[in-house]
Scaffold this motif. Structure first.
Motif, PDB file in Angstrom:
ATOM      1  N   ALA A  13      -7.042  35.509 -81.198  1.00  0.00           N
ATOM      2  CA  ALA A  13      -7.480  35.316 -79.812  1.00  0.00           C
ATOM      3  C   ALA A  13      -8.938  35.701 -79.641  1.00  0.00           C
ATOM      4  CB  ALA A  13      -6.593  36.117 -78.874  1.00  0.00           C
ATOM      5  N   THR A  14      -9.805  35.151 -80.477  1.00  0.00           N
ATOM      6  CA  THR A  14     -11.230  35.435 -80.360  1.00  0.00           C
ATOM      7  C   THR A  14     -11.941  34.397 -79.519  1.00  0.00           C
ATOM      8  OG1 THR A  14     -11.645  34.284 -82.446  1.00  0.00           O
ATOM      9  CG2 THR A  14     -11.317  36.668 -82.556  1.00  0.00           C
ATOM     10  N   SER A  15     -11.234  33.452 -78.929  1.00  0.00           N
ATOM     11  CA  SER A  15     -11.820  32.470 -78.025  1.00  0.00           C
ATOM     12  C   SER A  15     -11.056  32.521 -76.713  1.00  0.00           C
ATOM     13  CB  SER A  15     -11.718  31.059 -78.622  1.00  0.00           C
ATOM     14  OG  SER A  15     -10.365  30.624 -78.608  1.00  0.00           O
ATOM     15  N   PRO A  16     -11.621  31.961 -75.643  1.00  0.00           N
ATOM     16  CA  PRO A  16     -10.866  31.914 -74.392  1.00  0.00           C
ATOM     17  C   PRO A  16      -9.534  31.183 -74.543  1.00  0.00           C
ATOM     18  CG  PRO A  16     -13.182  31.472 -73.970  1.00  0.00           C
ATOM     19  CD  PRO A  16     -13.020  31.497 -75.463  1.00  0.00           C
ATOM     20  N   GLY A  17      -9.533  30.059 -75.254  1.00  0.00           N
ATOM     21  CA  GLY A  17      -8.281  29.347 -75.479  1.00  0.00           C
ATOM     22  C   GLY A  17      -7.294  30.157 -76.281  1.00  0.00           C
ATOM     23  N   GLY A  18      -7.801  30.904 -77.244  1.00  0.00           N
ATOM     24  CA  GLY A  18      -6.940  31.774 -78.029  1.00  0.00           C
ATOM     25  C   GLY A  18      -6.317  32.869 -77.192  1.00  0.00           C
ATOM     26  N   ARG A  19      -7.080  33.405 -76.252  1.00  0.00           N
ATOM     27  CA  ARG A  19      -6.536  34.462 -75.400  1.00  0.00           C
ATOM     28  C   ARG A  19      -5.475  33.912 -74.455  1.00  0.00           C
ATOM     29  NH1 ARG A  19     -11.101  38.848 -73.747  1.00  0.00           N
ATOM     30  NH2 ARG A  19      -9.191  39.933 -73.157  1.00  0.00           N
ATOM     31  N   SER A  20      -5.676  32.679 -73.981  1.00  0.00           N
ATOM     32  CA  SER A  20      -4.646  32.066 -73.151  1.00  0.00           C
ATOM     33  C   SER A  20      -3.378  31.838 -73.964  1.00  0.00           C
ATOM     34  CB  SER A  20      -5.145  30.738 -72.570  1.00  0.00           C
ATOM     35  OG  SER A  20      -6.190  30.946 -71.641  1.00  0.00           O
ATOM     36  N   ALA A  21      -3.541  31.363 -75.214  1.00  0.00           N
ATOM     37  CA  ALA A  21      -2.382  31.161 -76.082  1.00  0.00           C
ATOM     38  C   ALA A  21      -1.676  32.486 -76.344  1.00  0.00           C
ATOM     39  CB  ALA A  21      -2.805  30.514 -77.393  1.00  0.00           C
ATOM     40  N   ALA A  22      -2.447  33.547 -76.582  1.00  0.00           N
ATOM     41  CA  ALA A  22      -1.848  34.854 -76.859  1.00  0.00           C
ATOM     42  C   ALA A  22      -1.054  35.355 -75.666  1.00  0.00           C
ATOM     43  CB  ALA A  22      -2.933  35.857 -77.239  1.00  0.00           C
ATOM     44  N   GLN A  23      -1.585  35.178 -74.454  1.00  0.00           N
ATOM     45  CA  GLN A  23      -0.832  35.603 -73.269  1.00  0.00           C
ATOM     46  C   GLN A  23       0.443  34.786 -73.106  1.00  0.00           C
ATOM     47  OE1 GLN A  23      -2.473  36.641 -69.544  1.00  0.00           O
ATOM     48  NE2 GLN A  23      -4.540  36.983 -70.319  1.00  0.00           N
ATOM     49  N   ALA A  24       0.341  33.482 -73.364  1.00  0.00           N
ATOM     50  CA  ALA A  24       1.521  32.632 -73.237  1.00  0.00           C
ATOM     51  C   ALA A  24       2.592  33.025 -74.251  1.00  0.00           C
ATOM     52  CB  ALA A  24       1.124  31.166 -73.422  1.00  0.00           C
ATOM     53  N   VAL A  25       2.189  33.341 -75.472  1.00  0.00           N
ATOM     54  CA  VAL A  25       3.151  33.737 -76.498  1.00  0.00           C
ATOM     55  C   VAL A  25       3.754  35.098 -76.164  1.00  0.00           C
ATOM     56  CG1 VAL A  25       3.417  34.344 -78.940  1.00  0.00           C
ATOM     57  CG2 VAL A  25       2.125  32.298 -78.287  1.00  0.00           C
ATOM     58  N   THR A  26       2.977  35.985 -75.566  1.00  0.00           N
ATOM     59  CA  THR A  26       3.543  37.254 -75.105  1.00  0.00           C
ATOM     60  C   THR A  26       4.601  37.007 -74.036  1.00  0.00           C
ATOM     61  OG1 THR A  26       1.531  38.498 -75.595  1.00  0.00           O
ATOM     62  CG2 THR A  26       3.037  39.460 -74.002  1.00  0.00           C
ATOM     63  N   GLN A  27       4.339  36.059 -73.132  1.00  0.00           N
ATOM     64  CA  GLN A  27       5.338  35.724 -72.125  1.00  0.00           C
ATOM     65  C   GLN A  27       6.589  35.145 -72.786  1.00  0.00           C
ATOM     66  OE1 GLN A  27       4.823  36.625 -69.098  1.00  0.00           O
ATOM     67  NE2 GLN A  27       6.513  35.694 -67.985  1.00  0.00           N
ATOM     68  N   LEU A  28       6.403  34.350 -73.838  1.00  0.00           N
ATOM     69  CA  LEU A  28       7.537  33.832 -74.611  1.00  0.00           C
ATOM     70  C   LEU A  28       8.344  34.982 -75.201  1.00  0.00           C
ATOM     71  CD1 LEU A  28       9.210  31.841 -76.323  1.00  0.00           C
ATOM     72  CD2 LEU A  28       7.275  31.748 -77.920  1.00  0.00           C
ATOM     73  N   ALA A  29       7.662  35.957 -75.790  1.00  0.00           N
ATOM     74  CA  ALA A  29       8.351  37.106 -76.374  1.00  0.00           C
ATOM     75  C   ALA A  29       9.132  37.874 -75.317  1.00  0.00           C
ATOM     76  CB  ALA A  29       7.347  38.028 -77.066  1.00  0.00           C
ATOM     77  N   ARG A  30       8.578  38.002 -74.124  1.00  0.00           N
ATOM     78  CA  ARG A  30       9.278  38.698 -73.044  1.00  0.00           C
ATOM     79  C   ARG A  30      10.547  37.944 -72.644  1.00  0.00           C
ATOM     80  NH1 ARG A  30       5.667  39.347 -68.124  1.00  0.00           N
ATOM     81  NH2 ARG A  30       7.355  40.735 -67.455  1.00  0.00           N
ATOM     82  N   CYS A  31      10.460  36.609 -72.604  1.00  0.00           N
ATOM     83  CA  CYS A  31      11.652  35.816 -72.278  1.00  0.00           C
ATOM     84  C   CYS A  31      12.723  35.972 -73.353  1.00  0.00           C
ATOM     85  CB  CYS A  31      11.267  34.344 -72.127  1.00  0.00           C
ATOM     86  SG  CYS A  31      10.272  33.975 -70.668  1.00  0.00           S
ATOM     87  N   VAL A  32      12.297  35.997 -74.617  1.00  0.00           N
ATOM     88  CA  VAL A  32      13.245  36.180 -75.717  1.00  0.00           C
ATOM     89  C   VAL A  32      13.938  37.524 -75.592  1.00  0.00           C
ATOM     90  CG1 VAL A  32      13.425  36.536 -78.209  1.00  0.00           C
ATOM     91  CG2 VAL A  32      12.082  34.622 -77.316  1.00  0.00           C
ATOM     92  N   ASP A  33      13.181  38.557 -75.277  1.00  0.00           N
ATOM     93  CA  ASP A  33      13.758  39.899 -75.208  1.00  0.00           C
ATOM     94  C   ASP A  33      14.707  40.070 -74.021  1.00  0.00           C
ATOM     95  OD1 ASP A  33      12.570  41.136 -77.490  1.00  0.00           O
ATOM     96  OD2 ASP A  33      10.668  41.094 -76.435  1.00  0.00           O
ATOM     97  N   ASP A  34      14.554  39.233 -72.997  1.00  0.00           N
ATOM     98  CA  ASP A  34      15.460  39.304 -71.853  1.00  0.00           C
ATOM     99  C   ASP A  34      16.688  38.414 -72.024  1.00  0.00           C
ATOM    100  OD1 ASP A  34      13.924  41.113 -70.569  1.00  0.00           O
ATOM    101  OD2 ASP A  34      12.955  39.714 -69.202  1.00  0.00           O
ATOM    102  N   THR A  35      16.736  37.643 -73.119  1.00  0.00           N
ATOM    103  CA  THR A  35      17.821  36.692 -73.330  1.00  0.00           C
ATOM    104  C   THR A  35      19.008  37.360 -74.019  1.00  0.00           C
ATOM    105  OG1 THR A  35      16.218  34.900 -73.577  1.00  0.00           O
ATOM    106  CG2 THR A  35      18.451  34.487 -74.360  1.00  0.00           C
ATOM    107  N   PRO A  36      20.197  37.306 -73.437  1.00  0.00           N
ATOM    108  CA  PRO A  36      21.378  37.828 -74.134  1.00  0.00           C
ATOM    109  C   PRO A  36      21.630  37.043 -75.413  1.00  0.00           C
ATOM    110  CG  PRO A  36      21.850  37.396 -71.806  1.00  0.00           C
ATOM    111  CD  PRO A  36      20.524  36.778 -72.112  1.00  0.00           C
ATOM    112  N   ALA A  37      22.184  37.693 -76.409  1.00  0.00           N
ATOM    113  CA  ALA A  37      22.475  37.000 -77.667  1.00  0.00           C
ATOM    114  C   ALA A  37      23.443  35.861 -77.402  1.00  0.00           C
ATOM    115  CB  ALA A  37      23.088  37.982 -78.666  1.00  0.00           C
ATOM    116  N   ALA A  38      23.187  34.716 -78.032  1.00  0.00           N
ATOM    117  CA  ALA A  38      24.048  33.551 -77.816  1.00  0.00           C
ATOM    118  C   ALA A  38      23.921  32.606 -78.989  1.00  0.00           C
ATOM    119  CB  ALA A  38      23.656  32.829 -76.530  1.00  0.00           C
ATOM    120  N   LEU A  39      25.005  31.915 -79.277  1.00  0.00           N
ATOM    121  CA  LEU A  39      24.971  30.902 -80.319  1.00  0.00           C
ATOM    122  C   LEU A  39      24.270  29.661 -79.801  1.00  0.00           C
ATOM    123  CD1 LEU A  39      28.587  31.213 -81.691  1.00  0.00           C
ATOM    124  CD2 LEU A  39      26.507  31.733 -82.928  1.00  0.00           C
TER     125      LEU A  39
END
Length: 602
Positions: free
Chosen positions: A479-505
């Motif tokens: 994330a050394t560019s503005p676009g990279g920082r936006s991608a990094a924030q979006a992926v962090t939001q993805l990780a947060r959604c994953v962590d809130d997801t109950p385990a499921a097949l």
């Protein structure tokens, strides 16, 4: 807005339609853009734009229908050119166009992700690229993006693609707005209202569509005054801000802000993290504020606290390292060794390019093979994915380290003459030398980078669910560019959604659940905002600890950052101040209150 010309995308229904009506009531000529697609982006070709135009004309207003998609670059550019030729001006854009798909991370398909990212990121960039230049040339203009609460303070387990995309929109707004020249502003509205997206989301969650009563929620028309205010001349002082609207309330959303940081040049991250992780970072993440500022929280750090080589019961684990940078992959392997992890290194193999389906399949096959060929024979315990902007002129190596990616010149300069990173090695803030055009250019591969991490996250979730083996995944986003920082924030939001997801097949799993039920995937994210080779070691040590240490589990979904010489924790974006309208109209009092929230001494 009398005499103004405004483009409203997604103007065929919901909030976009109500914004169009409000702007027309205030005297603007409204260009209503809507291709009549369904809520999931499915092509329906409904005459929704014309419907809104007829409603405006019935009230004596002026409007023009444009049945085109925001993802059609040629059509959007033609529309802007024709608007300027006919009206001589383009004064504002309100970009409400959107699409949403609902499956959880374990079920989401490449098509689900591609459609949502295409509309919300590529379509958003298309609108910015087509409309900002004439505004800059004229010395005046307003661009209002649309974000969402599920891309900011909240998460959406049933819409991780939507949440990630909306965080990227917010991150772009925060970075682009302060760099716009005088007279031109870029802001974002984050609305909550009883729209067809909300109805579809509730129906997906199991609610009876026929029995839904959303009358207690703010209605789409309640969002229109805030959007119209932001599109007007008087709001030109506000730049690069996200405003949340709940109808009778407005909130200023603060971007992620640093609350804790520690140097990596002392005893080293491996020795500092055993203390600083649970004592400093975890409480700050859980409370979303610094816990310092009073008595010292820890004593002297000891280099002996670094992990030593694991033996016996502590060994025999396997981590898949997905990385195209050979030097960084070697560093990650070295950092994992003391924790008892053998590593399997594979290239990223997912481009997010013209065939995202093949990319998702490649990620799933990569994890399957890593588990089958585990050096320990005990399956797969963790995955580390290192991937940044997926563009031909991406910066050499990951975080500027190691062998360059194919197609990159040795200088890291693209054919346009713009530095691949667009900013200094420190990552650059709004005050850095990069201009607004470079900010937009740096976002060309943001959607592709997010799509790549989504592919590996889904593959990891499916493996954990079907194998019954707990799995951790660490997303590292250069994330050394503005676009990279936006991608990094979006992926962090993805990780947060994953962590809130109950385990499921996964939905297409046709076998019985493993003994004990499906296992849970735990996701972490690191925004790598340094191009200094010296920071490769602390990055690897931080990632290794997230993979292996039990006391690192509370940091799942945290906004972790690596900067030159230090590691830090940022807050999630959230409300910094809220204004209750109490039945009053938006006006100068609103602006004064928002200014006070930004700087009470101004």
């Amino acid at each position: 807005m009398r005499g103004r010309v405004v483009i409203v995308t997604g103007g065929g229904g919901g909030i976009g339609s109500e914004v169009s009506l409000e702007l027309a009531r205030q005297g603007a000529t409204v260009i209503v853009v809507d291709d009549g697609s369904g809520v999931g982006g499915e092509p329906l070709a409904e005459a929704t734009a014309q419907d809104t135009v007829e409603r405006i004309e019935a009230q004596g207003g002026r409007a023009i229908a444009a049945a085109i998609s925001v993802t059609d670059e040629a059509a959007i550019q033609k529309l802007v050119d024709e608007t300027l030729a006919t009206h001589g001006t383009l004064d504002a854009v309100v970009n409400t166009a959107g699409a949403i798909r609902f499956p959880r991370i374990v079920d989401g398909t490449a098509e689900d992700w591609a459609i949502v990212l295409d509309v919300h990121i590529r379509g958003h960039l298309t609108m910015l690229a087509a409309t900002l230049p004439p505004m800059v040339a004229a010395g005046r203009g307003r661009f209002i993006a649309v974000s969402s609460g599920v891309g900011l303070a909240r998460t959406s387990v049933d819409g991780p693609a939507y949440g990630a995309a909306k965080r990227a929109v917010a991150a772009l707004t925060w970075q682009l707005g302060p760099r716009m020249p005088a007279g031109v502003s870029v802001n974002a509205l984050s609305p909550i209202a009883a729209t067809r997206m909300v109805r579809a989301s509730l129906a997906f969650a199991g609610a009876d569509p026929g029995g839904l009563d959303l009358s207690a929620m703010p209605q789409p028309e309640h969002m229109a005054p805030a959007a119209a205010r932001m599109a007007g001349d008087a709001f030109g002082w506000c730049r690069g801000r996200v405003i949340f609207s709940a109808g009778p309330e407005l909130s200023l959303i603060a971007p992620p802000r640093l609350v804790e940081a520690f140097a990596t040049g002392g005893v080293g991250a491996a020795a500092a993290l055993p203390t600083l992780g649970p004592v400093v970072l975890t409480p700050a993440h859980e409370q979303q504020r610094s816990t310092g500022g009073s008595n010292p929280r820890f004593g002297p750090l000891d280099a002996a606290a670094a992990p030593t080589a694991a033996t016996g019961a502590d060994s025999g684990r396997t981590c898949l390292v997905v990385c195209d940078d050979r030097d960084l992959a070697d560093g990650l392997s070295a950092a994992l060794t003391p924790w008892g992890h053998a590593t399997v290194v594979v290239p990223v193999g997912v481009s997010g390019g013209p065939d995202p389906v093949a990319g998702f399949m490649a990620a799933e096959e990569g994890i399957r093979r890593a588990a089958a060929t585990s050096p320990t024979g005990a399956g797969l315990d963790a995955v580390i994915v290192v991937h940044g902007l997926d563009t031909p002129d991406a910066a050499p190596g990951v975080l500027g380290l190691g062998e360059p990616a194919s197609g990159v010149s040795a200088s890291g300069v693209s054919a346009s003459g713009v530095s691949a990173s667009g900013v200094s090695a420190s990552g650059g803030g709004p005050g850095s030398a990069v201009d607004w055009q470079a900010v937009l250019a740096s976002h060309a591969g943001t959607a592709g980078a997010i799509l790549t991490h989504a592919a590996w996250a889904r593959a990891a979730a499916r493996h954990a669910a079907t194998s019954g083996q707990p799995l951790r995944i660490v997303h590292i986003v250069p994330a050394t560019s503005p676009g990279g920082r936006s991608a990094a924030q979006a992926v962090t939001q993805l990780a947060r959604c994953v962590d809130d997801t109950p385990a499921a097949l996964p939905a297409d799993h046709d076998g019985a659940p493993p003994a004990g039920g499906p296992a849970r995937l735990v996701a972490f994210a690191i925004s790598g905002e340094s191009a200094d080779p010296a920071d490769a070691v602390p990055l690897a040590e931080l990632a290794a600890r997230l993979v292996a240490a039990d006391d690192a589990l509370p940091l799942a979904g945290a906004e972790l950052v690596l900067r030159p010489g230090w590691i830090g924790l940022r807050t999630h974006p959230g409300p910094a101040a809220t204004l209750s309208l109490a039945g009053a109209d938006l006006g100068t009092w609103t602006d004064d209150a928002l200014r006070d929230a930004l700087d009470p001494f101004a």
